[in-house]
Write an enzyme that holds these catalytic residues in place. Structure first.
Site, short mmCIF file in Angstrom:
data_model
loop_
_atom_site.label_atom_id
_atom_site.label_comp_id
_atom_site.label_asym_id
_atom_site.label_seq_id
_atom_site.Cartn_x
_atom_site.Cartn_y
_atom_site.Cartn_z
N ARG A 173 0.83 -1.23 0.00
CA ARG A 173 0.00 0.00 0.00
C ARG A 173 0.86 1.27 0.00
O ARG A 173 0.55 2.25 0.67
CB ARG A 173 -0.93 0.02 1.22
CG ARG A 173 -1.90 -1.10 1.31
CD ARG A 173 -2.92 -1.08 0.16
NE ARG A 173 -3.83 -2.18 0.33
CZ ARG A 173 -3.60 -3.42 -0.11
NH1 ARG A 173 -2.49 -3.69 -0.80
NH2 ARG A 173 -4.46 -4.37 0.08
N SER A 246 -11.24 -0.48 3.25
CA SER A 246 -10.48 -0.64 4.49
C SER A 246 -9.92 0.71 4.91
O SER A 246 -9.16 1.32 4.17
CB SER A 246 -9.31 -1.60 4.29
OG SER A 246 -9.81 -2.85 3.92
N GLU A 342 -5.47 4.04 5.89
CA GLU A 342 -5.08 3.74 4.50
C GLU A 342 -5.43 4.92 3.58
O GLU A 342 -4.62 5.30 2.74
CB GLU A 342 -5.79 2.46 4.04
CG GLU A 342 -5.30 1.96 2.71
CD GLU A 342 -6.03 0.71 2.26
OE1 GLU A 342 -5.91 -0.32 2.93
OE2 GLU A 342 -6.69 0.78 1.23
C1 LIG Z 1 -15.58 -0.34 -1.11
C2 LIG Z 1 -14.11 -0.11 -1.31
C3 LIG Z 1 -13.25 -1.19 -1.43
C4 LIG Z 1 -11.89 -0.99 -1.63
N1 LIG Z 1 -11.08 -2.09 -1.75
C5 LIG Z 1 -9.75 -1.91 -1.93
C6 LIG Z 1 -8.89 -3.05 -2.07
O1 LIG Z 1 -9.33 -4.20 -2.05
N2 LIG Z 1 -7.56 -2.83 -2.24
C7 LIG Z 1 -7.04 -1.56 -2.31
O2 LIG Z 1 -5.82 -1.45 -2.49
N3 LIG Z 1 -7.84 -0.47 -2.19
C8 LIG Z 1 -9.17 -0.61 -2.01
N4 LIG Z 1 -9.97 0.49 -1.87
C9 LIG Z 1 -9.38 1.83 -1.94
C10 LIG Z 1 -9.47 2.49 -3.34
O3 LIG Z 1 -10.36 1.80 -4.15
C11 LIG Z 1 -8.11 2.54 -4.03
O4 LIG Z 1 -7.15 3.17 -3.24
C12 LIG Z 1 -8.19 3.26 -5.39
O5 LIG Z 1 -6.97 3.11 -6.09
C13 LIG Z 1 -8.49 4.76 -5.24
O6 LIG Z 1 -8.80 5.28 -6.52
P1 LIG Z 1 -9.49 6.68 -6.70
O7 LIG Z 1 -9.50 6.99 -8.15
O8 LIG Z 1 -10.80 6.68 -6.02
O9 LIG Z 1 -8.46 7.62 -5.95
P2 LIG Z 1 -8.79 8.86 -5.01
O10 LIG Z 1 -9.46 8.39 -3.77
O11 LIG Z 1 -9.49 9.90 -5.81
O12 LIG Z 1 -7.33 9.36 -4.63
C14 LIG Z 1 -6.52 8.61 -3.76
C15 LIG Z 1 -5.12 9.25 -3.71
O13 LIG Z 1 -4.50 9.11 -4.97
C16 LIG Z 1 -4.19 10.40 -5.51
N5 LIG Z 1 -4.49 10.32 -6.95
C17 LIG Z 1 -5.61 9.87 -7.55
N6 LIG Z 1 -5.48 9.91 -8.88
C18 LIG Z 1 -4.25 10.41 -9.13
C19 LIG Z 1 -3.52 10.72 -10.31
N7 LIG Z 1 -4.04 10.53 -11.54
N8 LIG Z 1 -2.27 11.25 -10.18
C20 LIG Z 1 -1.73 11.47 -8.96
N9 LIG Z 1 -2.36 11.21 -7.81
C21 LIG Z 1 -3.61 10.68 -7.90
C22 LIG Z 1 -5.10 11.38 -4.79
O14 LIG Z 1 -4.54 12.68 -4.78
C23 LIG Z 1 -5.16 10.76 -3.42
O15 LIG Z 1 -3.97 11.10 -2.72
C24 LIG Z 1 -11.36 0.32 -1.69
C25 LIG Z 1 -12.22 1.43 -1.58
C26 LIG Z 1 -13.59 1.21 -1.41
C27 LIG Z 1 -14.51 2.40 -1.30
#
Ligand SMILES: Cc1cc2nc3c(=O)[nH]c(=O)nc-3n(C[C@H](O)[C@H](O)[C@H](O)COP(=O)(O)OP(=O)(O)OC[C@H]3O[C@@H](n4cnc5c(N)ncnc54)[C@H](O)[C@@H]3O)c2cc1C
Length: 349
Positions: A173, A246, A342
């Site tokens: 992570r 998580s 996380e």
């Molecule tokens: C129901 C649920 C289940 C999940 N299960 C998992 C799992 O099994 N495993 C896991 O690892 N995660 C899990 N997650 C967490 C999440 O899905 C991941 O971390 C995902 O990669 C976040 O993507 P996002 O586009 O929503 O990012 P955001 O939440 O929009 O951003 C997260 C971070 O990344 C940065 N960011 C986003 N896009 C960019 C970009 N293009 N360039 C630079 N920085 C950027 C943002 O600034 C922020 O710091 C889960 C979340 C939920 C709600």
């Protein structure tokens, strides 16, 4: 409150924008300026506006891994770029994917086109561009294994950079991007995916689910189907109740503390790490400390999964963060272990 929209060709600017539908915890925060980016080539122009250049910046995908504890007094860049390009194909393929593509759509696209590797990572919310940031992982796999390079706009050097796998410093992570927050805007990710590979089914009930499905010679899409079943039966759906998956990482502790914990709490699940340390179950500790299903107002810990912080309705970011800190304190007092969140916690300045 009204928001003004201006289409700039390649991106749209929205003043005083609501972020309530742009974070899965459904926190009602606002941004001074929101830029919806459809053409990454326009980033230099956008970043050159004095108000953008001199203020705070936040890149946002689907907001599934963030907690806003207040309004964001700066510019939010919402990555909405699209495109999947197969650059070379054979026993394995090199595939470049735009940052704004939905991760789960891309995983399903790979399965539909006969590529293996991402099946265990199906149904993770979020965008492709965010996947390398925290090196998303699930069911014994991490995305890092398939990332060849990451294309990004480097806000410090003001140019496009191509960061090779080794430079990205992927770990549990974790990655380079978490250690230099705000420096890189990921615009595309390049994956290398094989046509076939040994499947990872020995993790968290996949084999058992395949057996229930009557599958004895699984293909990647069978594993994906099993994972979809397991995930939907365990994790609350953000479309139904606000959450960020998580909320707490499994802490990695040194061997001496792990031994002491296991002596005192024989039921604590623990996974030895290659470096001699030990990953221990945050969910078990949170549940044992009595927080599973706990609720203060609309902020709560899910009664289905102890790692999941939930918004039962109108909880503010501050209320959710206060509850998370209460859980961290409770676990520290009971087990002497420090939990880390996380998601990225984003405060008002
Ligand atoms: C129901 C649920 C289940 C999940 N299960 C998992 C799992 O099994 N495993 C896991 O690892 N995660 C899990 N997650 C967490 C999440 O899905 C991941 O971390 C995902 O990669 C976040 O993507 P996002 O586009 O929503 O990012 P955001 O939440 O929009 O951003 C997260 C971070 O990344 C940065 N960011 C986003 N896009 C960019 C970009 N293009 N360039 C630079 N920085 C950027 C943002 O600034 C922020 O710091 C889960 C979340 C939920 C709600």
């Amino acid at each position: 409150m009204l928001s003004e929209r201006t289409d700039m060709g390649g991106y749209t600017l929205i003043e005083n924008a609501s972020l309530a539908n742009r974070n899965t915890l459904r926190v009602d925060a606002r941004a001074t300026l929101l830029a919806e980016i459809r053409d990454a080539g326009k980033l230099p122009e956008l970043l050159d506006f004095p108000a953008v250049r001199n203020g705070r910046l936040l890149v946002l995908g689907e907001g599934s891994n963030v907690l806003f504890t207040g309004d964001f007094d700066g510019t939010v860049l919402a990555m909405e770029t699209r495109g999947v390009q197969v650059e070379s194909d054979g026993d394995s393929a090199r595939i470049a994917v735009a940052a704004g593509e939905r991760w789960d759509d891309f995983v399903r696209w790979t399965l539909g086109h006969g590529y293996a590797g991402l099946e265990n990572l199906i149904l993770i919310p979020g965008t492709v561009g965010a996947a390398p940031i925290q090196n998303i992982g699930a069911y014994g796999c991490e995305v890092a294994e398939f990332v060849e390079s990451v294309e990004a706009w480097d806000t410090r050097e003001r140019r496009v950079v191509m960061l090779d796998h080794a430079v990205c410093a992927f770990a549990y992570r974790d990655s380079l991007f978490k250690h230099e927050p705000g420096r890189y805007i990921v615009t595309a990710v390049r994956f290398v995916l094989p046509r076939s590979r040994p499947l990872r089914t020995d993790y968290a009930g996949i084999n058992e689910q395949l057996a229930r499905m009557g599958v004895d010679k699984p293909a990647p899409f069978h594993v994906a189907e099993a994972v979809v079943h397991l995930r939907t039966s365990k994790l609350p759906d953000p479309a139904v109740i606000g959450n960020a998956g998580s909320f707490f990482k499994n802490p990695i502790v040194d061997a001496a503390l792990a031994d002491a914990l296991k002596r005192e709490h024989p039921g604590l699940p623990a996974w030895p790490q290659p470096d001699g340390r030990c990953k221990v179950s945050a969910a078990w500790m949170i549940e044992t400390a009595g927080f599973k299903g706990f609720r203060e107002g609309d902020a709560g810990i899910s009664n289905r999964h102890a790692l999941v912080l939930v918004n039962h309705g109108k909880a503010t970011g501050q209320q959710l963060w206060a509850l998370a800190q209460q859980v961290m304190l409770g676990v520290r007092e009971r087990f002497g272990v420090i939990l880390e969140p996380e998601p990225v916690v984003i405060g008002a300045r």
